[in-house]
Every structure is written in C-alpha cells, then in structure tokens.
Motif scaffolding. Structure first.
Motif, PDB file in Angstrom:
ATOM      1  N   MET A  30       0.845  -1.206   0.000  1.00  0.00           N
ATOM      2  CA  MET A  30       0.000   0.000   0.000  1.00  0.00           C
ATOM      3  C   MET A  30       0.873   1.247   0.000  1.00  0.00           C
ATOM      4  N   SER A  31       0.473   2.248  -0.739  1.00  0.00           N
ATOM      5  CA  SER A  31       1.219   3.489  -0.787  1.00  0.00           C
ATOM      6  C   SER A  31       1.252   4.143   0.581  1.00  0.00           C
ATOM      7  N   PRO A  32       2.407   4.713   0.979  1.00  0.00           N
ATOM      8  CA  PRO A  32       2.465   5.384   2.284  1.00  0.00           C
ATOM      9  C   PRO A  32       1.544   6.582   2.372  1.00  0.00           C
ATOM     10  N   ASP A  33       1.068   7.096   1.230  1.00  0.00           N
ATOM     11  CA  ASP A  33       0.164   8.237   1.233  1.00  0.00           C
ATOM     12  C   ASP A  33      -1.290   7.831   1.425  1.00  0.00           C
ATOM     13  N   LEU A  34      -1.557   6.538   1.334  1.00  0.00           N
ATOM     14  CA  LEU A  34      -2.923   6.056   1.463  1.00  0.00           C
ATOM     15  C   LEU A  34      -3.132   5.428   2.832  1.00  0.00           C
ATOM     16  N   PRO A  35      -4.259   5.719   3.488  1.00  0.00           N
ATOM     17  CA  PRO A  35      -4.540   5.077   4.776  1.00  0.00           C
ATOM     18  C   PRO A  35      -4.972   3.635   4.576  1.00  0.00           C
ATOM     19  N   ASP A  36      -4.967   2.888   5.649  1.00  0.00           N
ATOM     20  CA  ASP A  36      -5.445   1.514   5.637  1.00  0.00           C
ATOM     21  C   ASP A  36      -6.943   1.509   5.352  1.00  0.00           C
ATOM     22  N   LEU A  37      -7.350   0.831   4.295  1.00  0.00           N
ATOM     23  CA  LEU A  37      -8.755   0.813   3.898  1.00  0.00           C
ATOM     24  C   LEU A  37      -9.513  -0.389   4.457  1.00  0.00           C
ATOM     25  N   THR A  38      -8.912  -1.078   5.409  1.00  0.00           N
ATOM     26  CA  THR A  38      -9.572  -2.227   6.017  1.00  0.00           C
ATOM     27  C   THR A  38     -10.532  -1.764   7.105  1.00  0.00           C
ATOM     28  N   PHE A  39     -11.784  -2.234   7.026  1.00  0.00           N
ATOM     29  CA  PHE A  39     -12.796  -1.903   8.028  1.00  0.00           C
ATOM     30  C   PHE A  39     -13.417  -3.187   8.569  1.00  0.00           C
ATOM     31  N   THR A  40     -13.745  -3.182   9.854  1.00  0.00           N
ATOM     32  CA  THR A  40     -14.517  -4.284  10.410  1.00  0.00           C
ATOM     33  C   THR A  40     -15.946  -4.205   9.888  1.00  0.00           C
ATOM     34  N   ASP A  41     -16.680  -5.302  10.041  1.00  0.00           N
ATOM     35  CA  ASP A  41     -18.084  -5.299   9.621  1.00  0.00           C
ATOM     36  C   ASP A  41     -18.879  -4.237  10.387  1.00  0.00           C
ATOM     37  N   ASP A  42     -18.588  -4.100  11.678  1.00  0.00           N
ATOM     38  CA  ASP A  42     -19.289  -3.097  12.481  1.00  0.00           C
ATOM     39  C   ASP A  42     -18.983  -1.686  11.979  1.00  0.00           C
TER      40      ASP A  42
END
Length: 258
Positions: A1-13
């Motif tokens: 992942m690019s260092p300029d992009l945040p982590d796009l992982t989300f929990t179901d909640d």
C-alpha cells in the motif's frame, strides 16, 4: 500500500456504522479511513463543544481531545447536550469523554481537564491535526488562535450570543486572515458572556453542528471552506449571511507576514 494512502480495512461493524458516509462519492472508504487517522482538539465542552464532539465522534474521527477544567452545572443543561442531570458536579472533560466513548467505542477520546494557558497550549495543539474552539471568553480565544497560527494548525472558531452565532475557519499561511483580523484586542470589552447576556440554547446546536461540518470538510479537503469568510446566523430572522474577511496588514498576529 502506498504510504500516502490510509489503511482501507474496516470491520463489519465499522462498515455498518459509517455506511452512509461511505455511500457518498465525495467521501467513500478512502475518506472514512482518513477520518479514522485524523485528530481534533475541542476547546471547551460547553454549548458549542457538545455538538462538535458528538458529530466528530459519530463521524469516526480517530482521536478527539476535550479540553475543559470546569464542572457540570444545572444551568448548563439548557444547551450543553453532552451532559445529563446526573452529571451535575462532575468534571466536564471526563464526563464528555465518557459520553463520546459510549457513542463510538471504536475511536479514542482524550480528556484534558485543564485550564487553557499560554504555557500548556503548544503541547495540546501540537498533538492534533485541527482545533475547534468553542470557548466562551476572549483571552482563551486569542491564546488558542495565536497558538494555532504559530504552529500552522487549522482553527475552526464559533461564537454565540443571545439569538445569533458566527463561524469562520482560519488556515495559517498563504496570505490568509487570522482570528485577530476578525476580532482585534479592542473587542474584548464589548462582549458579554452567556451568563450576562443570555443564550437561546438551540443556537449553540446550530453553530456547533456547523463547526463540526467545517472541521470534517477541512480534514477531508472537501468543498469550499470558510477561510477568508465569516458566516453569520440569526435565529430570530431565520437568516444566514456571509462576508469576506480580508487579511489585516496591521494585524498583531499575522500582519508581519505580509
């Protein structure tokens, strides 16, 4: 992942909680992830700080600091919607933090039960991306504004009195105006506190909600902000108006930059 992009992982909640944001093309998953990595310092947990804190927490801002050394009083409950009757006598910062954590346990709420001073402000402001000032006195407002300007932090500032409210955003640099361009020192003696002049409680809800909107827009680089403009709302006239705020070349805070 690019260092300029945040982590796009989300929990179901989280996906369920923020689904209405994520559905907006202007925000989406990327914008929501940026909010999760953002931080906002809220000065004052009163009539303005209450809706600011509630909407920033609901929106998923990852870390919210609440600065207030006061205690909840019965007279606060007419407008300070963070608190309930059972909170009377409790410290505002800790009580507000408990309420906001209950609203959204996925984010971090940091209570700062201290009185704002020129000595402690730099450490407080440095720790956050953006500041929302809902304080109720000019010495605090000037100190917060000067500190934000010196440290290059965007400031969203709202004020209310009786049936009216005002709002602006101050972004340091690039020849833009600062808070002192709007309110020179001489204005201190002309303003009355809510305890002296009175306040229509719901006015704080409107201006505080607008403060939260402008803060979220700044964090997301979304739409047109209020830097260089002042928004004025009259509850009695049911009217909004805005005017341009030019930088003051003689300003004690930012005039030396021009």
């Amino acid at each position: 992942m690019s260092p300029d992009l945040p982590d796009l992982t989300f929990t179901d909640d989280a996906l369920s909680r923020y689904s209405r944001h994520i559905l907006l093309p202007e925000i989406g998953a990327l914008g929501q992830a940026r909010l999760r990595e953002s931080s906002v310092l809220v000065i004052g947990a009163g009539g303005l700080g209450s809706p600011v804190g509630l909407y920033l927490a609901a929106a998923g801002v990852g870390r919210i600091g609440i600065v207030d050394d006061d205690h909840v009083e019965l007279s606060n409950l007419q407008r300070q919607i963070l608190f309930e009757t059972g909170d009377v006598g409790q410290g505002k910062a800790d009580s507000a933090a408990s309420r906001l954590s209950a609203l959204n346990p996925e984010i971090e709420i940091v209570p700062h039960p201290v009185r704002v001073t020129e000595e402690n402000l730099p450490d407080l402001v440095r720790a956050y991306d953006l500041v929302c000032d809902g304080s109720d006195n000019f010495p605090t407002r000037y100190a917060v504004a000067d500190c934000c300007w010196a440290l290059g932090k965007t400031l969203v500032s709202g004020a209310v009195q009786r049936f009216d409210g005002t709002l602006s955003t101050f972004v340091p640099g690039q020849g833009r105006p600062c808070y002192r361009c709007l309110m020179p020192d001489a204005e201190q003696s002309e303003a009355l506190s809510c305890g002296q002049a009175g306040i229509f409680g719901a006015v704080t809800g409107v201006i505080g909600s607008l403060m939260a909107i402008e803060a979220l827009k700044e964090l997301l680089s979304l739409g047109q902000g209020l830097s260089g403009r002042v928004l004025v709302w009259s509850a009695l006239n049911a009217s909004f108006r805005s005017f341009d705020l030019p930088p003051d070349p003689e300003c004690a805070c930012c005039g030396g930059e021009r």
